[in-house]
Design a protein around this motif. Structure first.
Motif, short mmCIF file in Angstrom:
data_model
loop_
_atom_site.label_atom_id
_atom_site.label_comp_id
_atom_site.label_asym_id
_atom_site.label_seq_id
_atom_site.Cartn_x
_atom_site.Cartn_y
_atom_site.Cartn_z
N LEU A 250 0.85 -1.19 0.00
CA LEU A 250 0.00 0.00 0.00
C LEU A 250 0.89 1.24 0.00
O LEU A 250 1.04 1.92 1.01
N TYR A 251 1.44 1.55 -1.15
CA TYR A 251 2.29 2.73 -1.27
C TYR A 251 1.42 3.99 -1.43
O TYR A 251 0.21 3.87 -1.69
N PRO A 252 1.99 5.18 -1.27
CA PRO A 252 1.18 6.40 -1.40
C PRO A 252 0.46 6.48 -2.75
O PRO A 252 1.09 6.41 -3.80
N GLY A 253 -0.86 6.61 -2.71
CA GLY A 253 -1.66 6.72 -3.93
C GLY A 253 -2.07 5.39 -4.53
O GLY A 253 -2.68 5.37 -5.60
N ALA A 254 -1.76 4.28 -3.87
CA ALA A 254 -2.12 2.96 -4.43
C ALA A 254 -3.63 2.79 -4.50
O ALA A 254 -4.36 3.27 -3.62
N GLN A 255 -4.10 2.12 -5.51
CA GLN A 255 -5.53 1.89 -5.71
C GLN A 255 -6.01 0.77 -4.79
O GLN A 255 -5.68 -0.40 -4.98
N LEU A 256 -6.80 1.11 -3.80
CA LEU A 256 -7.26 0.13 -2.83
C LEU A 256 -8.21 -0.90 -3.46
O LEU A 256 -8.28 -2.04 -3.00
N GLY A 257 -8.92 -0.49 -4.52
CA GLY A 257 -9.80 -1.44 -5.19
C GLY A 257 -9.03 -2.64 -5.72
O GLY A 257 -9.49 -3.78 -5.62
#
Length: 333
Positions: free
Chosen positions: A11-18
């Motif tokens: 989960l890096y900055p701006g990663a798409q959680l979907g």
């Protein structure tokens, strides 16, 4: 039963959680279907989520399907970005952490703009990679030493895997299910989720998946070199020098770590690259043989048949794209 392997989602900055949750669900479905088919004998995948530490010291687990169990990820996936690729400054501490994991045998994979974080590790230099077509030019400018091929949906280079489109996480996820649980599990998972299985996973002959989590740093260094060079100039002396070992010691440790002799390992590596070209290009078998390091096309055909059970022409007819099959000139198997 202990999990077969662990897949970590970063989960890096701006990663798409979907995509993170979608991949987690995909692996959970694969596990469920395996359990229904094989009960207690079923292998399964452990899934974890990792987030960068606030002090910049790498990443820490924030979710785990096997909390408290020992070990670290065998695969680490960098999902797509929601809006824009990660910056070099944001990526720096995570890139260091990813390089350390890779050096210890983890396979790194990216989807869409996640390739920018993988690019910041420097591990893609001299290697082929893909990303979303929208970002291809930006990626090429930022990482000129990487061979960008935005026409490919997935490029599986053994220890590094890149997937192109925003939704290509489904293709990557199914590819990893195929690697870890086998083609039947992959097809069952795709059918359950009502998604098309990626073409390469429908083959009857599995792609070469080298052992990387064996703990022998000297041999792993050689494997990374072989993967990056495509097995070219991979003489016994060259490999032993790269490992810093005497040839006899190198041979013994290499076979113990990988399960293959160096010659067979390089054959599998070259045949894997040849398969990709047979599936997706109209290059002749002789040209492909030369491209993967065989000066003698006859020797290449014999090795290809030994590894895959099919001659190159028969392989192309069975697994090549329709346009490729129609365009390919007739030639001997």
């Amino acid at each position: 039963m202990a999990p077969l392997a662990e897949i970590g989602l970063l989960l890096y900055p701006g990663a798409q959680l979907g995509a993170v949750h979608g991949l987690s669900d995909l692996f959970s479905v694969a596990n469920l279907l395996m359990t229904r088919r094989l009960a207690d004998a079923a292998p399964r995948i452990r899934v974890s989520h990792w987030r960068g530490r606030e002090d910049g010291g790498g990443a820490a687990r924030v979710f785990d399907t096997d909390p408290g169990a020992p070990g670290e990820p065998d695969f680490i996936i960098m999902p797509p970005a929601v809006i824009a690729p990660i910056t070099a400054e944001e990526a720096a501490p995570l890139a260091d952490w990813l390089r350390e994991r890779h050096a210890r045998g983890a396979t790194l994979a990216s989807v869409c703009a996640g390739a920018f974080l993988l690019g910041e590790t420097g591990l893609l230099e001299g290697r082929a990679a893909t990303t979303h077509w929208f970002y291809a030019n930006d990626f090429a400018e930022r990482f000129p030493a990487v061979r960008m091929d935005a026409d490919k949906l997935v490029i599986d280079d053994g220890d590094l895997i890149t997937a192109g489109g925003l939704m290509a996480w489904t293709d990557l996820g199914l590819r990893l299910v195929d690697r870890l649980l086998g083609p039947t599990a992959m097809l069952e998972t795709a059918r359950f989720l009502l998604v098309d299985p990626p073409g390469r996973e429908q083959r009857h002959y599995s792609a070469f998946s080298p052992r990387l989590r064996h703990g022998d740093a000297a041999i792993l260094k050689v494997q990374h070199w072989l993967q990056a060079s495509g097995g070219r100039d991979a003489t016994l002396d060259a490999m032993a020098r790269k490992a810093g070992l005497e040839p006899r010691t190198f041979l013994r440790r290499f076979q113990k770590a990988t399960g293959l002799k160096p010659t067979a390992y390089c054959q599998h590596l070259r045949v894997g690259k040849a398969r990709e070209m047979l599936e997706t290009t109209t290059r002749s078998v002789d040209q492909i043989a030369w491209d993967v390091g065989y000066a003698d096309p006859g020797a290449f055909r014999r090795v290809f048949l030994k590894v895959t059970g099919l001659g190159p022409r028969a392989y192309r007819q069975r697994f090549g794209l329709l346009a490729v099959r129609e365009a390919a000139p007739p030639e001997e198997a």
